[in-house]
Design a protein around this motif. Structure first.
Motif, short mmCIF file in Angstrom:
data_model
loop_
_atom_site.label_atom_id
_atom_site.label_comp_id
_atom_site.label_asym_id
_atom_site.label_seq_id
_atom_site.Cartn_x
_atom_site.Cartn_y
_atom_site.Cartn_z
N PHE A 19 0.83 -1.20 0.00
CA PHE A 19 0.00 0.00 0.00
C PHE A 19 0.87 1.25 0.00
O PHE A 19 0.64 2.18 -0.77
CB PHE A 19 -0.94 0.00 1.21
N LYS A 20 1.87 1.27 0.86
CA LYS A 20 2.75 2.43 0.94
C LYS A 20 3.48 2.64 -0.39
O LYS A 20 3.63 3.76 -0.87
CB LYS A 20 3.74 2.23 2.09
N VAL A 23 1.05 4.11 -2.80
CA VAL A 23 0.79 5.52 -2.47
C VAL A 23 1.93 6.39 -2.96
O VAL A 23 1.70 7.48 -3.52
CB VAL A 23 0.56 5.70 -0.94
N ARG A 27 0.24 8.64 -5.44
CA ARG A 27 -0.06 9.79 -4.58
C ARG A 27 -1.56 9.98 -4.34
O ARG A 27 -2.07 11.09 -4.30
CB ARG A 27 0.55 11.06 -5.17
N ASP A 28 -2.26 8.86 -4.21
CA ASP A 28 -3.70 8.88 -3.94
C ASP A 28 -4.02 7.62 -3.14
O ASP A 28 -3.87 6.50 -3.65
CB ASP A 28 -4.47 8.91 -5.26
N ASP A 29 -4.47 7.80 -1.90
CA ASP A 29 -4.72 6.66 -1.01
C ASP A 29 -5.77 5.70 -1.58
O ASP A 29 -5.59 4.49 -1.53
CB ASP A 29 -5.18 7.14 0.37
N ALA A 32 -4.38 3.84 -4.55
CA ALA A 32 -3.36 2.90 -4.08
C ALA A 32 -4.00 1.65 -3.50
O ALA A 32 -3.55 0.53 -3.75
CB ALA A 32 -2.45 3.56 -3.06
N LEU A 99 -0.22 11.87 3.96
CA LEU A 99 -0.01 10.45 4.25
C LEU A 99 0.13 10.22 5.74
O LEU A 99 0.77 10.99 6.44
CB LEU A 99 1.28 9.96 3.55
N ASP A 128 8.51 10.73 4.03
CA ASP A 128 7.50 10.36 3.03
C ASP A 128 7.41 11.41 1.93
O ASP A 128 7.38 11.09 0.74
CB ASP A 128 6.12 10.20 3.67
N GLN A 132 8.40 10.96 -2.09
CA GLN A 132 7.44 11.25 -3.16
C GLN A 132 8.02 12.20 -4.20
O GLN A 132 7.63 12.16 -5.36
CB GLN A 132 6.16 11.85 -2.58
#
Length: 188
Positions: A19-20, A23, A27-29, A32, A99, A128, A132
């Motif tokens: 998941f991380k 993400v 860049r979208d939970d 992801a 995040l 984080d 990114q």
């Protein structure tokens, strides 16, 4: 061949890291989460009969391909949405959530002072954010090598490049991260 329990245990063990990783890529939970779920379903449906030792590399490749598919779909959607969005007003609110910081796995949160907890959360958030900001290939190599703990050969095979390229991407990523964190006053 992996048993149902081995497959389940494997998926449970990689869920949070996958998941991380997703993400960081999209860049979208929500997207992801969809990507990870799709990758897990594909692994279970198409490769559930493979030996348990092969599952990590297969899952990483599936996760990467699912992420690339998401980007392709977004490109097509954005072409049409950008044309259609000019026909309506811009009343949509953007909910850009930061995040969530990773919880410390070592130690008990009850023994930590509030100041330490906040400080650690801010540092993890800064890390984080800086990850990114890395270029996609550097971020991908960095995550596979240092987050997923893959060796250079595995990473090169998954990225479809040479081992030297993986080393270069990782070196550039670590230098960029170190420089960016020092600029923020963070020393690890």
């Amino acid at each position: 061949m992996a048993t149902e329990q081995e497959l389940s245990d494997f998926l449970q063990s990689v869920e949070r890291r996958a998941f991380k990783q997703a993400v960081f890529a999209v860049r979208d939970d929500d997207a992801a989460l969809d990507i990870v779920q799709d990758a897990m379903i594909k692994l279970a449906e198409k490769y559930g009969d493979k030996p348990a030792a092969e599952l990590p590399l297969l899952f990483q490749r599936i996760l990467q391909n699912t992420t690339h598919d998401w980007f392709r779909r977004q490109k097509v959607r954005s072409t049409w949405v950008s044309h259609l969005s000019s026909l309506r007003g811009n009343n949509d609110m953007n909910d850009n959530d930061i995040l969530e910081a990773l919880e410390a796995e070592a130690g008990d949160g009850n023994q930590e002072s509030s100041a330490d907890h906040v400080s650690r959360a801010q540092i993890l958030q800064a890390i984080d954010e800086e990850i990114q900001r890395l270029p996609a290939r550097q971020r991908e190599a960095f995550i596979m090598r240092y987050w997923e703990e893959m060796d250079v050969a595995e990473t090169a095979a998954l990225m479809g490049c040479s081992e030297g390229s993986v080393k270069t991407h990782c070196s550039r990523a670590t230098h960029a991260l170190a420089h960016a964190l020092r600029a923020r006053g963070i020393t690890l």
